[in-house]
Motif scaffolding. Structure first.
Motif, PDB file in Angstrom:
ATOM      1  N   PRO A  91       0.864   1.579  -5.556  1.00 23.35           N
ATOM      2  CA  PRO A  91       0.807   1.985  -4.148  1.00 23.35           C
ATOM      3  C   PRO A  91       1.206   3.450  -3.990  1.00 23.35           C
ATOM      4  O   PRO A  91       1.848   4.030  -4.864  1.00 23.35           O
ATOM      5  N   ALA A  92       0.829   4.033  -2.876  1.00 23.58           N
ATOM      6  CA  ALA A  92       1.326   5.362  -2.541  1.00 23.58           C
ATOM      7  C   ALA A  92       2.848   5.272  -2.447  1.00 23.58           C
ATOM      8  O   ALA A  92       3.398   4.223  -2.089  1.00 23.58           O
ATOM      9  N   ARG A  93       3.538   6.369  -2.811  1.00 21.64           N
ATOM     10  CA  ARG A  93       4.997   6.304  -2.811  1.00 21.64           C
ATOM     11  C   ARG A  93       5.591   7.673  -2.537  1.00 21.64           C
ATOM     12  O   ARG A  93       5.067   8.692  -2.953  1.00 21.64           O
ATOM     13  N   ALA A  94       6.711   7.649  -1.833  1.00 22.93           N
ATOM     14  CA  ALA A  94       7.557   8.828  -1.705  1.00 22.93           C
ATOM     15  C   ALA A  94       8.920   8.439  -2.275  1.00 22.93           C
ATOM     16  O   ALA A  94       9.376   7.315  -2.068  1.00 22.93           O
ATOM     17  N   THR A  95       9.530   9.349  -3.018  1.00 27.47           N
ATOM     18  CA  THR A  95      10.876   9.122  -3.538  1.00 27.47           C
ATOM     19  C   THR A  95      11.757  10.226  -2.973  1.00 27.47           C
ATOM     20  O   THR A  95      11.450  11.408  -3.120  1.00 27.47           O
ATOM     21  N   VAL A  96      12.842   9.821  -2.333  1.00 30.78           N
ATOM     22  CA  VAL A  96      13.676  10.751  -1.585  1.00 30.78           C
ATOM     23  C   VAL A  96      15.107  10.681  -2.076  1.00 30.78           C
ATOM     24  O   VAL A  96      15.673   9.587  -2.210  1.00 30.78           O
ATOM     25  N   GLY A  97      15.712  11.824  -2.322  1.00 26.51           N
ATOM     26  CA  GLY A  97      17.128  11.877  -2.657  1.00 26.51           C
ATOM     27  C   GLY A  97      17.955  11.860  -1.387  1.00 26.51           C
ATOM     28  O   GLY A  97      17.640  12.573  -0.425  1.00 26.51           O
ATOM     29  N   ALA A 134       2.721  -3.230   3.631  1.00 28.45           N
ATOM     30  CA  ALA A 134       1.715  -4.039   2.949  1.00 28.45           C
ATOM     31  C   ALA A 134       0.597  -4.418   3.897  1.00 28.45           C
ATOM     32  O   ALA A 134       0.808  -4.531   5.112  1.00 28.45           O
ATOM     33  N   VAL A 135      -0.568  -4.620   3.337  1.00 34.46           N
ATOM     34  CA  VAL A 135      -1.716  -5.143   4.073  1.00 34.46           C
ATOM     35  C   VAL A 135      -2.016  -6.512   3.471  1.00 34.46           C
ATOM     36  O   VAL A 135      -2.392  -6.623   2.310  1.00 34.46           O
ATOM     37  N   VAL A 175       0.816  -1.215   0.000  1.00 38.48           N
ATOM     38  CA  VAL A 175       0.000   0.000   0.000  1.00 38.48           C
ATOM     39  C   VAL A 175       0.852   1.268   0.000  1.00 38.48           C
ATOM     40  O   VAL A 175       0.374   2.339  -0.356  1.00 38.48           O
ATOM     41  N   LYS A 176       2.131   1.158   0.375  1.00 40.51           N
ATOM     42  CA  LYS A 176       3.004   2.333   0.453  1.00 40.51           C
ATOM     43  C   LYS A 176       4.446   1.905   0.312  1.00 40.51           C
ATOM     44  O   LYS A 176       4.850   0.892   0.896  1.00 40.51           O
ATOM     45  N   THR A 177       5.213   2.642  -0.474  1.00 38.05           N
ATOM     46  CA  THR A 177       6.654   2.427  -0.541  1.00 38.05           C
ATOM     47  C   THR A 177       7.372   3.757  -0.347  1.00 38.05           C
ATOM     48  O   THR A 177       6.795   4.828  -0.549  1.00 38.05           O
ATOM     49  N   THR A 178       8.611   3.637   0.051  1.00 39.22           N
ATOM     50  CA  THR A 178       9.523   4.772   0.027  1.00 39.22           C
ATOM     51  C   THR A 178      10.751   4.318  -0.737  1.00 39.22           C
ATOM     52  O   THR A 178      11.309   3.248  -0.443  1.00 39.22           O
ATOM     53  N   VAL A 179      11.135   5.099  -1.737  1.00 33.59           N
ATOM     54  CA  VAL A 179      12.299   4.803  -2.562  1.00 33.59           C
ATOM     55  C   VAL A 179      13.353   5.862  -2.259  1.00 33.59           C
ATOM     56  O   VAL A 179      13.068   7.066  -2.311  1.00 33.59           O
TER      57      VAL A 179
END
Length: 132
Positions: A105-111, A127-128, A76-80
């Protein structure tokens, strides 16, 4: 709470105080620790461009989820995390899109300045998993 562990993904770095994943009982909510492109057998970074490294990190996420009776469809959510956000975003995103076809899924991508072992990408997930 239940700790998730599989040999199909890299083990936590020796002595590091974290798990590959933790499931919140009754097993429906699973938090997958950040996965980097490391060979699970040797612990060595797998060299390659960010596409190769993204594919391997996602395979590790999938392996950890499989150990929790789930798969990438349950995410449901990742962070890259990327060490070269402007330079590597498009290639990472193309591989990521292939892994999550029909499901975004919802996602945030961070440098970030650096990642473990010199990796170019790290991916964590939530995950669910029904009846996990």
């Amino acid at each position: 709470m239940r700790t998730i562990r599989t040999d199909a993904a890299p083990a936590p770095v020796a002595g590091a105080p974290y798990s590959q994943a933790v499931a919140v009982e009754p097993g429906t909510l699973v938090y997958v620790s950040g996965q980097v492109p490391v060979d699970p057998g040797t612990g060595a970074l797998v060299e390659g461009d960010v596409g190769v490294q993204t594919a391997l990190a996602l395979r590790h996420v999938a392996a950890v989820l499989a150990a929790a009776n789930g798969n990438l469809r349950h995410v449901v959510k990742t962070t890259v995390f990327l060490t070269d956000l402007p330079g590597d975003f498009a290639a990472m995103n193309a591989v990521y899109a292939e892994a999550f076809t029909g499901h975004a899924p919802a996602r945030a991508t961070v440098g970030v300045a650096a990642l473990p072992l010199g990796a170019r990408v790290e991916i964590e997930a939530v995950a669910v998993i029904p009846n996990g």
